[in-house]
Scaffold this motif. Structure first.
Motif, PDB file in Angstrom:
ATOM      1  N   TRP A 147      -9.474 -52.830   7.954  1.00  0.00           N
ATOM      2  CA  TRP A 147      -8.597 -51.677   8.149  1.00  0.00           C
ATOM      3  C   TRP A 147      -7.333 -52.038   8.919  1.00  0.00           C
ATOM      4  CZ3 TRP A 147     -10.445 -47.506  12.155  1.00  0.00           C
ATOM      5  CH2 TRP A 147     -10.875 -48.127  13.324  1.00  0.00           C
ATOM      6  N   ASN A 148      -7.104 -53.319   9.107  1.00  0.00           N
ATOM      7  CA  ASN A 148      -5.830 -53.875   9.562  1.00  0.00           C
ATOM      8  C   ASN A 148      -5.833 -55.332   9.141  1.00  0.00           C
ATOM      9  OD1 ASN A 148      -7.147 -55.451  11.708  1.00  0.00           O
ATOM     10  ND2 ASN A 148      -7.367 -53.489  12.767  1.00  0.00           N
ATOM     11  N   LEU A 149      -4.738 -56.038   9.362  1.00  0.00           N
ATOM     12  CA  LEU A 149      -4.649 -57.408   8.857  1.00  0.00           C
ATOM     13  C   LEU A 149      -5.685 -58.321   9.494  1.00  0.00           C
ATOM     14  CD1 LEU A 149      -0.821 -58.137   8.468  1.00  0.00           C
ATOM     15  CD2 LEU A 149      -2.512 -57.610   6.706  1.00  0.00           C
ATOM     16  N   ASP A 150      -5.891 -58.200  10.798  1.00  0.00           N
ATOM     17  CA  ASP A 150      -6.883 -59.051  11.457  1.00  0.00           C
ATOM     18  C   ASP A 150      -8.281 -58.784  10.893  1.00  0.00           C
ATOM     19  OD1 ASP A 150      -4.990 -60.253  13.044  1.00  0.00           O
ATOM     20  OD2 ASP A 150      -5.291 -58.901  14.738  1.00  0.00           O
ATOM     21  N   ALA A 151      -8.598 -57.515  10.673  1.00  0.00           N
ATOM     22  CA  ALA A 151      -9.905 -57.181  10.126  1.00  0.00           C
ATOM     23  C   ALA A 151     -10.047 -57.680   8.696  1.00  0.00           C
ATOM     24  CB  ALA A 151     -10.125 -55.672  10.192  1.00  0.00           C
ATOM     25  N   LEU A 152      -8.965 -57.621   7.932  1.00  0.00           N
ATOM     26  CA  LEU A 152      -9.006 -58.141   6.563  1.00  0.00           C
ATOM     27  C   LEU A 152      -9.293 -59.635   6.570  1.00  0.00           C
ATOM     28  CD1 LEU A 152      -8.611 -57.744   3.512  1.00  0.00           C
ATOM     29  CD2 LEU A 152      -6.149 -58.088   3.879  1.00  0.00           C
ATOM     30  N   VAL A 153      -8.666 -60.361   7.481  1.00  0.00           N
ATOM     31  CA  VAL A 153      -8.924 -61.801   7.598  1.00  0.00           C
ATOM     32  C   VAL A 153     -10.395 -62.046   7.920  1.00  0.00           C
ATOM     33  CG1 VAL A 153      -8.432 -63.858   8.987  1.00  0.00           C
ATOM     34  CG2 VAL A 153      -6.564 -62.403   8.202  1.00  0.00           C
ATOM     35  N   ASP A 154     -10.954 -61.268   8.850  1.00  0.00           N
ATOM     36  CA  ASP A 154     -12.370 -61.414   9.185  1.00  0.00           C
ATOM     37  C   ASP A 154     -13.252 -61.178   7.959  1.00  0.00           C
ATOM     38  OD1 ASP A 154     -11.862 -62.008  11.818  1.00  0.00           O
ATOM     39  OD2 ASP A 154     -12.125 -59.949  12.532  1.00  0.00           O
ATOM     40  N   CYS A 155     -12.943 -60.139   7.198  1.00  0.00           N
ATOM     41  CA  CYS A 155     -13.754 -59.839   6.013  1.00  0.00           C
ATOM     42  C   CYS A 155     -13.664 -60.968   4.988  1.00  0.00           C
ATOM     43  CB  CYS A 155     -13.301 -58.522   5.396  1.00  0.00           C
ATOM     44  SG  CYS A 155     -13.671 -57.057   6.393  1.00  0.00           S
ATOM     45  N   LEU A 156     -12.499 -61.563   4.832  1.00  0.00           N
ATOM     46  CA  LEU A 156     -12.326 -62.642   3.870  1.00  0.00           C
ATOM     47  C   LEU A 156     -13.081 -63.904   4.279  1.00  0.00           C
ATOM     48  CD1 LEU A 156      -8.533 -62.169   3.063  1.00  0.00           C
ATOM     49  CD2 LEU A 156     -10.453 -61.852   1.473  1.00  0.00           C
ATOM     50  N   ARG A 157     -13.457 -64.013   5.537  1.00  0.00           N
ATOM     51  CA  ARG A 157     -14.240 -65.169   5.989  1.00  0.00           C
ATOM     52  C   ARG A 157     -15.704 -65.058   5.593  1.00  0.00           C
ATOM     53  NH1 ARG A 157     -11.443 -64.858  11.854  1.00  0.00           N
ATOM     54  NH2 ARG A 157      -9.655 -66.241  11.484  1.00  0.00           N
ATOM     55  N   GLY A 158     -16.122 -63.863   5.164  1.00  0.00           N
ATOM     56  CA  GLY A 158     -17.501 -63.668   4.748  1.00  0.00           C
ATOM     57  C   GLY A 158     -18.262 -62.764   5.689  1.00  0.00           C
ATOM     58  N   GLY A 159     -19.384 -62.258   5.200  1.00  0.00           N
ATOM     59  CA  GLY A 159     -20.218 -61.374   6.002  1.00  0.00           C
ATOM     60  C   GLY A 159     -19.918 -59.901   5.816  1.00  0.00           C
ATOM     61  N   TRP A 160     -18.984 -59.577   4.913  1.00  0.00           N
ATOM     62  CA  TRP A 160     -18.598 -58.180   4.723  1.00  0.00           C
ATOM     63  C   TRP A 160     -18.671 -57.758   3.254  1.00  0.00           C
ATOM     64  CZ3 TRP A 160     -17.856 -54.966   8.809  1.00  0.00           C
ATOM     65  CH2 TRP A 160     -17.716 -55.567  10.055  1.00  0.00           C
ATOM     66  N   GLY A 161     -19.472 -58.460   2.476  1.00  0.00           N
ATOM     67  CA  GLY A 161     -19.714 -58.008   1.106  1.00  0.00           C
ATOM     68  C   GLY A 161     -19.291 -58.962   0.020  1.00  0.00           C
ATOM     69  N   ALA A 162     -18.411 -59.921   0.321  1.00  0.00           N
ATOM     70  CA  ALA A 162     -17.905 -60.809  -0.724  1.00  0.00           C
ATOM     71  C   ALA A 162     -17.899 -62.251  -0.228  1.00  0.00           C
ATOM     72  CB  ALA A 162     -16.496 -60.398  -1.132  1.00  0.00           C
ATOM     73  N   SER A 163     -18.301 -63.164  -1.115  1.00  0.00           N
ATOM     74  CA  SER A 163     -18.234 -64.599  -0.830  1.00  0.00           C
ATOM     75  C   SER A 163     -17.124 -65.210  -1.672  1.00  0.00           C
ATOM     76  CB  SER A 163     -19.570 -65.279  -1.167  1.00  0.00           C
ATOM     77  OG  SER A 163     -20.623 -64.763  -0.389  1.00  0.00           O
ATOM     78  N   ARG A 164     -16.334 -66.066  -1.077  1.00  0.00           N
ATOM     79  CA  ARG A 164     -15.265 -66.739  -1.802  1.00  0.00           C
ATOM     80  C   ARG A 164     -15.824 -67.949  -2.544  1.00  0.00           C
ATOM     81  NH1 ARG A 164     -11.679 -67.690   3.395  1.00  0.00           N
ATOM     82  NH2 ARG A 164     -13.278 -69.255   3.402  1.00  0.00           N
ATOM     83  N   PRO A 165     -15.150 -68.319  -3.637  1.00  0.00           N
ATOM     84  CA  PRO A 165     -13.991 -67.634  -4.227  1.00  0.00           C
ATOM     85  C   PRO A 165     -14.417 -66.410  -5.033  1.00  0.00           C
ATOM     86  CG  PRO A 165     -14.571 -69.519  -5.551  1.00  0.00           C
ATOM     87  CD  PRO A 165     -15.499 -69.545  -4.378  1.00  0.00           C
ATOM     88  N   PHE A 166     -13.515 -65.439  -5.106  1.00  0.00           N
ATOM     89  CA  PHE A 166     -13.742 -64.315  -6.008  1.00  0.00           C
ATOM     90  C   PHE A 166     -12.410 -63.878  -6.590  1.00  0.00           C
ATOM     91  CE2 PHE A 166     -13.209 -62.163  -1.885  1.00  0.00           C
ATOM     92  CZ  PHE A 166     -12.369 -61.101  -2.184  1.00  0.00           C
ATOM     93  N   ARG A 167     -12.485 -63.068  -7.605  1.00  0.00           N
ATOM     94  CA  ARG A 167     -11.295 -62.618  -8.338  1.00  0.00           C
ATOM     95  C   ARG A 167     -11.103 -61.135  -8.104  1.00  0.00           C
ATOM     96  NH1 ARG A 167     -11.468 -61.318 -14.034  1.00  0.00           N
ATOM     97  NH2 ARG A 167      -9.378 -61.170 -14.959  1.00  0.00           N
ATOM     98  N   LEU A 168      -9.871 -60.753  -7.808  1.00  0.00           N
ATOM     99  CA  LEU A 168      -9.535 -59.345  -7.569  1.00  0.00           C
ATOM    100  C   LEU A 168      -8.544 -58.901  -8.639  1.00  0.00           C
ATOM    101  CD1 LEU A 168      -9.820 -56.870  -5.630  1.00  0.00           C
ATOM    102  CD2 LEU A 168      -7.757 -57.713  -4.479  1.00  0.00           C
ATOM    103  N   VAL A 169      -8.964 -58.010  -9.510  1.00  0.00           N
ATOM    104  CA  VAL A 169      -8.081 -57.444 -10.530  1.00  0.00           C
ATOM    105  C   VAL A 169      -7.480 -56.162  -9.974  1.00  0.00           C
ATOM    106  CG1 VAL A 169      -7.899 -56.558 -12.878  1.00  0.00           C
ATOM    107  CG2 VAL A 169      -9.483 -58.437 -12.361  1.00  0.00           C
ATOM    108  N   TRP A 170      -6.176 -56.179  -9.744  1.00  0.00           N
ATOM    109  CA  TRP A 170      -5.465 -55.061  -9.102  1.00  0.00           C
ATOM    110  C   TRP A 170      -4.821 -54.217 -10.195  1.00  0.00           C
ATOM    111  CZ3 TRP A 170      -2.983 -55.853  -3.716  1.00  0.00           C
ATOM    112  CH2 TRP A 170      -2.432 -54.657  -3.248  1.00  0.00           C
TER     113      TRP A 170
END
Length: 310
Positions: free
Chosen positions: A240-263
């Protein structure tokens, strides 16, 4: 908390108060049907008094010997009293109510929301005030209405009550229920999603494709609402902010990298998430350059997340 909170009253049980500030942190102080003062009309932001002129290249447009209207003392928000309405006090609160000295009737507790299943989740709101009176409740004479002499430092905006009412009934069942909200309430939507996020669930495996519905991403708050649902489904959280987005992208919040995001409908964000100056009314201390679409795309690219704009 693992315990299911219930009672044998015809009223819905909505709120749990936890003692987090004594020798027995985490003990229940009481449960309530409502808390007057937990939701309040937000203070209006100050009117702009001037403008900051700058050049994109970073060259100063000039110098000043003196400026006026730039710095202002911000008044403290008005403190609203709190009433625990329809409260069933637990033993720690009953002990406090028996005390005669006001100094010893100080209540300090964090507030958790309770859903229809009895599950309690933290709201990240705390109250610290003196109990001034306790009377049989206007909702149920077997419960108490407990009045405190002070309120919450940061109550929820009054419009957020509908969001917490929705979560009380159960997790949102479809996407974009937040789309009709303004920026302030979109921020509150993602905050409620964070509070209800299930931390005991494993991440989806790498290589997954997530679909982001971009029709309503006309502000950064809309992006956080939409990306949370793209990764974790309706009512999902993924920053819900940039720092939190970075934390989520590190894992533990629903998605493991790599993944594809279709916008999907990315042209909406292309029009709105642009350079400039951002003045969100709900965050007076975070005014500054906005988060742009290009900045978000760069963040995803750095962590091996492929974004396909459609």
């Amino acid at each position: 908390m693992d315990r299911a909170w219930t009672w044998d009253r015809p009223l819905p049980l909505r709120w749990l108060l936890l003692d987090e500030f004594t020798d027995t942190p985490g003990s229940a102080m009481g449960v309530c049907a409502d808390i007057n003062g937990l939701f309040a009309a937000p203070a209006q932001p100050p009117e702009a008094q001037g403008f900051l002129l700058h050049r994109q290249a970073g060259e100063p447009p000039g110098t000043c010997r003196r400026t006026t209207g730039v710095f202002h003392d911000r008044p403290y928000p008005e403190e609203r009293p709190v009433t625990l309405v329809g409260c069933r006090p637990e033993e720690p609160l009953l002990t406090l109510l028996r005390r005669r000295s006001a100094r010893k009737r100080h209540l300090a507790a964090t507030v958790c929301a309770v859903d229809v299943t009895g599950r309690a989740v933290p709201t990240h709101r705390a109250v610290s005030s003196v109990v001034i009176e306790a009377n049989p409740s206007r909702l149920d004479p077997g419960l108490l209405d407990i009045t405190l002499d002070g309120g919450f430092d940061e109550p929820f905006p009054d419009g957020a009550r509908a969001i917490w009412d929705l979560w009380h009934a159960g997790r949102p069942s479809r996407r974009n229920l937040w789309a009709g909200y303004d920026r302030r309430l979109r921020h509150e939507w993602v905050g409620a999603a964070l509070c209800h996020h299930a931390h005991d669930q494993p991440d989806r495996p790498p290589g997954r494709t997530c679909h982001l519905d971009g029709r309503f991403v006309a502000d950064i708050e809309g992006f956080y609402c939409a990306v949370g649902e793209a990764v974790n489904g309706p009512g999902g959280y993924f920053g819900w902010n940039l720092d939190a987005l970075v934390d989520c992208l590190r894992g533990g919040w629903g998605a493991s990298r790599p993944f594809r995001l279709v916008w999907h409908h990315a042209e909406v964000a292309r029009r709105h998430l642009v350079p400039g100056y951002d003045r969100p009314a709900y965050a007076l201390r975070s005014w500054g350059p906005p988060v742009t679409l290009d900045e978000l795309l760069g963040m995803f690219a750095e962590v091996d997340v492929t974004v396909e704009l459609r």
